[in-house]
Scaffold this active site. Structure first.
Site, short mmCIF file in Angstrom:
data_model
loop_
_atom_site.label_atom_id
_atom_site.label_comp_id
_atom_site.label_asym_id
_atom_site.label_seq_id
_atom_site.Cartn_x
_atom_site.Cartn_y
_atom_site.Cartn_z
N HIS A 114 -83.06 53.62 49.87
CA HIS A 114 -83.67 52.36 50.31
C HIS A 114 -84.95 52.63 51.11
O HIS A 114 -85.97 51.97 50.93
CB HIS A 114 -82.72 51.57 51.21
CG HIS A 114 -81.41 51.19 50.58
ND1 HIS A 114 -80.21 51.69 51.01
CD2 HIS A 114 -81.13 50.33 49.56
CE1 HIS A 114 -79.23 51.14 50.28
NE2 HIS A 114 -79.76 50.33 49.40
N ARG A 139 -72.26 52.97 47.88
CA ARG A 139 -70.86 53.10 47.47
C ARG A 139 -70.35 54.54 47.56
O ARG A 139 -69.14 54.76 47.49
CB ARG A 139 -70.67 52.57 46.05
CG ARG A 139 -70.81 51.05 45.98
CD ARG A 139 -70.31 50.47 44.67
NE ARG A 139 -70.22 49.02 44.71
CZ ARG A 139 -71.16 48.19 44.27
NH1 ARG A 139 -72.26 48.65 43.73
NH2 ARG A 139 -70.99 46.88 44.37
P1 AMP Z 1 -78.74 48.01 46.80
O1 AMP Z 1 -78.71 47.90 48.28
O2 AMP Z 1 -77.75 48.99 46.25
O3 AMP Z 1 -78.71 46.67 46.12
O4 AMP Z 1 -80.15 48.63 46.43
C1 AMP Z 1 -81.33 48.03 46.86
C2 AMP Z 1 -82.50 48.68 46.18
O5 AMP Z 1 -82.51 50.08 46.49
C3 AMP Z 1 -82.42 48.58 44.65
O6 AMP Z 1 -83.72 48.36 44.14
C4 AMP Z 1 -81.90 49.93 44.27
O7 AMP Z 1 -82.26 50.31 42.96
C5 AMP Z 1 -82.57 50.81 45.30
N1 AMP Z 1 -81.85 52.07 45.44
C6 AMP Z 1 -80.52 52.24 45.66
N2 AMP Z 1 -80.20 53.54 45.68
C7 AMP Z 1 -81.35 54.22 45.44
C8 AMP Z 1 -81.68 55.61 45.32
N3 AMP Z 1 -80.77 56.58 45.44
N4 AMP Z 1 -82.97 55.92 45.09
C9 AMP Z 1 -83.92 54.97 44.94
N5 AMP Z 1 -83.67 53.65 45.04
C10 AMP Z 1 -82.39 53.28 45.28
#
Ligand code: AMP
Length: 293
Positions: free
Chosen positions: A40, A197
């Site tokens: 993030h 997760r």
């Molecule tokens: P989430 O909080 O899981 O909904 O993710 C929020 C944003 O962070 C989304 O655009 C995800 O694709 C991005 N994201 C989550 N994990 C990663 C990662 N390991 N590397 C890059 N972006 C990520």
């Protein structure tokens, strides 16, 4: 370092964003569900480099979780998230309550009374098949965030590749006028993609989880070596997973990088390897670009 200032309501966010734009700043939006990690934060830093003002949303969106999924137990720690975002130089954190987004009273969000954004066929394959309604919830909440924040640019991780493709298509086809910026996946040193997760994994499961990345690497290496047969790449991914008893793959597929349609052969157009697997009780996804001749 002081935590990033908090904005609770969509109306307040829109006023703030409009003020920033009047002051001449480009506004960058980074949508998240919180429980922030380096993945993030890499999006936030990219936004920081490219935009005068950066807002990060932290919202665990109920409409993208299916029945029996982890909505209730999804990790939440807004205090920690705000401190991390303060350090990353984010200008505001938009952390609405569910009622701020979907209204109080109408708590039954599946009653059929609400307007949703349909992600179309792209939302029905792969993740959409395993998680019916997921991308409808994602597209809807992202549309709401775009409307509330009115960003110039919005930053999404390649980690959630199908989501990225759906958001790009939605922004284009529904004329949002937002530039969707894809950002590379951040990984732990052993290759496991960072994910909120991952916190669910036991030590043993954490060790096993790297099989997803190993499977993707196997496909990438074969493609690099000249293998064009997509089935062979898929079989190689499945074999890597089979070697790990704690890992149960749901799909391991070679697809067209734009349409996400399954390919028979590599060549001509960019391709992507997608993988989803249970590691113990935790469902993880990952993907990688395949080199093409
Ligand atoms: P989430 O909080 O899981 O909904 O993710 C929020 C944003 O962070 C989304 O655009 C995800 O694709 C991005 N994201 C989550 N994990 C990663 C990662 N390991 N590397 C890059 N972006 C990520």
């Amino acid at each position: 370092m002081t935590p990033s200032p908090l904005v609770r309501g969509p109306r307040e966010l829109r006023e703030l964003s409009r003020r920033w734009r009047r002051e001449g700043a480009l506004v960058g939006l980074v949508p998240t569900m919180g429980a922030l990690h380096e993945g993030h934060l890499s999006l936030v830093r990219r936004a920081r480099e490219e935009c005068g003002r950066v807002v990060v949303s932290v919202f665990v969106n109920p409409t993208q979780f299916g029945e029996g999924e982890d909505f209730e137990r999804y990790p939440r720690d807004l205090g920690r998230d705000r401190r991390l975002l303060g350090e990353a130089g984010c200008d505001a954190v938009f952390a609405p309550a569910v009622e701020d987004m979907y209204g109080g009273g109408t708590t039954d969000l599946s009653s059929g009374e609400r307007v949703f954004v349909d992600a179309g066929r792209l939302g029905e394959v792969w993740e959409g098949r395993e998680r019916p309604g997921h991308f409808r919830g994602v597209a809807t909440v992202v549309a709401m965030l775009f409307n509330a924040a009115e960003p110039d640019r919005a930053y999404f991780g390649e980690k959630d590749y199908q989501q990225l493709k759906i958001i790009q298509k939605m922004a284009r086809e529904l004329l949002f006028g937002v530039e969707v910026v894809p950002c590379p996946t951040v990984r732990d040193p052993d290759g496991l993609a960072l994910s909120s997760r991952n916190a669910y994994l036991s030590a043993e499961e954490r060790r096993a989880a790297v099989a997803l990345w190993r499977a993707l690497r196997a496909a990438v290496d074969l493609a690099r070596g000249g293998e064009r047969d997509a089935r062979r790449l898929e079989r190689a991914m499945e074999e890597v997973c089979r070697a790990e008893p704690l890992v149960r793959p749901q799909y391991a597929a070679v697809v067209d990088a734009e349409t996400l349609e399954r390919l028979r052969e590599l060549g001509g157009r960019p391709a992507r390897a997608l993988i989803a697997a249970y590691v113990g009780e935790t469902r993880l996804i990952d993907n990688a670009a395949l080199p093409f001749p």
